[in-house]
Write a protein that holds these residues in place. Structure first.
Motif, short mmCIF file in Angstrom:
data_model
loop_
_atom_site.label_atom_id
_atom_site.label_comp_id
_atom_site.label_asym_id
_atom_site.label_seq_id
_atom_site.Cartn_x
_atom_site.Cartn_y
_atom_site.Cartn_z
N ALA A 21 0.84 -1.21 0.00
CA ALA A 21 0.00 0.00 0.00
C ALA A 21 0.87 1.25 0.00
O ALA A 21 1.90 1.33 0.68
N THR A 22 0.43 2.26 -0.76
CA THR A 22 1.10 3.56 -0.79
C THR A 22 0.31 4.56 0.05
O THR A 22 -0.88 4.35 0.33
N ALA A 23 0.95 5.65 0.40
CA ALA A 23 0.34 6.62 1.30
C ALA A 23 -0.91 7.27 0.71
O ALA A 23 -1.79 7.72 1.45
N GLY A 25 -3.22 5.79 -1.16
CA GLY A 25 -4.31 4.85 -1.40
C GLY A 25 -4.09 3.86 -2.52
O GLY A 25 -4.96 3.04 -2.80
N GLY A 26 -2.94 3.91 -3.16
CA GLY A 26 -2.65 2.97 -4.23
C GLY A 26 -1.86 1.77 -3.73
O GLY A 26 -1.78 1.50 -2.53
N VAL A 27 -1.25 1.06 -4.67
CA VAL A 27 -0.38 -0.07 -4.34
C VAL A 27 0.86 -0.01 -5.21
O VAL A 27 0.82 0.49 -6.33
N ASP A 28 1.95 -0.53 -4.67
CA ASP A 28 3.20 -0.63 -5.43
C ASP A 28 3.74 -2.03 -5.23
O ASP A 28 4.38 -2.33 -4.22
N ARG A 29 3.45 -2.91 -6.17
CA ARG A 29 3.89 -4.31 -6.11
C ARG A 29 4.58 -4.66 -7.42
O ARG A 29 4.07 -5.48 -8.20
N GLN A 30 5.70 -4.04 -7.70
CA GLN A 30 6.41 -4.34 -8.93
C GLN A 30 6.95 -5.76 -8.88
O GLN A 30 7.35 -6.25 -7.83
N ALA A 31 6.98 -6.40 -10.02
CA ALA A 31 7.18 -7.85 -10.08
C ALA A 31 8.44 -8.32 -9.37
O ALA A 31 9.54 -7.81 -9.61
#
Length: 409
Positions: A21-23, A25-31
């Motif tokens: 989770a990013t601050a 409200g998104g997401v950062d899940r790079q492969a």
């Protein structure tokens, strides 16, 4: 009528969104980064908790498995991807994996043993952190060792990421499958066509081809103050005129096809020098090779016309294309019958973004469908699909799989 467990599906979506989770409200899940690996571990645990089978192939693709009795030699697959773009949204890819997973859980909870084994797949690196659509390319045999040399991370980093989940370049190349009966993918639309039309489901009939052309306009450098306007051979005028007229051409003749001039570089690149040379990068997309051929011919002719108008020369070089993928009538029909049974409105449409489905379609009957994206926002923390549309998508996945088991049993 059999339905998914709505509360469980929505809870899973919320829980998964906390991983990476990013601050904002998104997401950062790079492969195959730490957050993506955490999401993969989470998915594996969820599969075990559901009492479904689990498998990971040599490309790192993960599957939840609901076996037929006896286990069928070939399988029907559904799913998408859990990785994300940097600071992306929580629905892109994730909804497709969790809807397929929830469909298998609902069948198991109801005591349904399908006549064909079903899998809910999480493909590795759909979003191009390493290379685009990597996991599905491996499954269909499109990877070569040379591809790893061209990856978007250095070789040492590539090996480190592969080691983190126990795969190698060699295991990636050996991950080809020949047991896929059919494939279906749910995805958010990432546009506004469904929302604008008030339609529940977009049944994708083709994933567009993509062609890119490197273009160089050449004129003559001159003093920007002393050279009369009428005598200038301004390369930027040619490029700018082309960009505007290409827009008009494609909207008038090739809708819903699209084109884009996304890079422009002028030389010498000074305030007081008329541009002698301008490089621009042209990309265009449509749903069939025939339409792509026509678009390309017209766009190249337009390049020549714009160059001639300003007394310029122009050269162009095409890069290897992405071939359009036509969807299977059998799988589209299963989606449409299931939508009708559920009372969901539907229409067929092109996908203008790439998806794993375009690769799987090279080895098996395949199709995908969209649910609406609020305001069309995607690859953005503000990405949103309503709970109702998520539930519609998951119930449609459940009944599409049931339709496909009838077709392929």
């Amino acid at each position: 009528m059999l339905r998914v467990n709505e509360d469980r599906l929505l809870a899973d979506l919320r829980e998964l969104a906390e991983i990476g989770a990013t601050a904002n409200g998104g997401v950062d899940r790079q492969a195959l980064t730490e957050s993506d690996i955490a999401a993969r571990d989470w998915y594996r645990r969820k599969i075990a908790e559901a009492g479904l089978g689990y498998a990971m192939d040599g490309a790192g693709n993960q599957s939840a498995i609901l076996l037929s009795d006896p286990p069928s030699e070939k399988r029907i697959l559904a799913g998408s991807h859990l990785d994300s773009v940097p600071n992306g949204g929580r629905y892109d890819g994730a909804l497709g994996v969790l809807a397929a997973f929830e469909a298998l859980r609902a069948l198991k909870d109801a005591g349904v043993t399908p006549p064909v084994t079903l899998e809910a797949v999480n493909f590795t690196d759909e979003e191009s952190a390493i290379m685009g659509l990597m996991g599905s390319k491996a499954v269909v045999g499109q990877l070569t060792m040379a591809d790893f040399e061209r990856s978007r991370v250095e070789v040492d980093e590539l090996i480190r990421r592969f080691d983190a989940i126990g795969i190698t370049r060699e295991s990636m190349l050996a991950a080809t499958r020949d047991d896929v009966l059919a494939w279906v993918e749910l995805h958010i639309e990432q546009g506004t066509r469904l929302e604008d039309a008030g339609v529940d489901i977009g049944v994708v009939n083709a994933i567009v081809g993509i062609r890119s052309i490197h273009v160089v306009f050449r004129g003559e450098a001159a003093h920007a103050g002393t050279k009369p306007m009428a005598l200038r051979r301004d390369a930027l005028w040619g490029a700018a005129t082309f960009a505007l007229r290409a827009r008009e051409l494609v909207m008038r003749k090739y809708s819903p096809g699209v084109c884009n001039v996304g890079v422009i570089r002028a030389k010498p690149g000074a305030f007081n020098i008329v541009p002698a040379e301008v490089y621009c990068a042209l990309e265009f997309r449509h749903g069939s090779e025939a339409e792509m051929d026509e678009m390309q011919a017209d766009l190249i002719e337009l390049l020549k016309e714009c160059a001639a108008e300003f007394d310029l020369s122009v050269s162009h070089e095409a890069t290897p294309p992405v071939i359009p993928a036509t969807m299977s009538e059998t799988v589209m029909g299963a989606i449409e019958r299931a939508a009708d049974e559920l009372g969901l409105s539907r229409e067929r449409m092109l996908s203008f973004a790439g998806h794993d489905t375009q690769n799987v379609a090279t080895i098996a009957p395949a199709a995908m469908y969209f649910v609406p994206s609020v305001a069309g926002i995607s690859h953005n923390p503000k990405e949103l699909t309503s709970d109702a549309d998520c539930i519609n998508g998951a119930n449609l996945m459940l009944h599409t799989l049931l339709e496909l088991t009838k077709a392929y049993a």
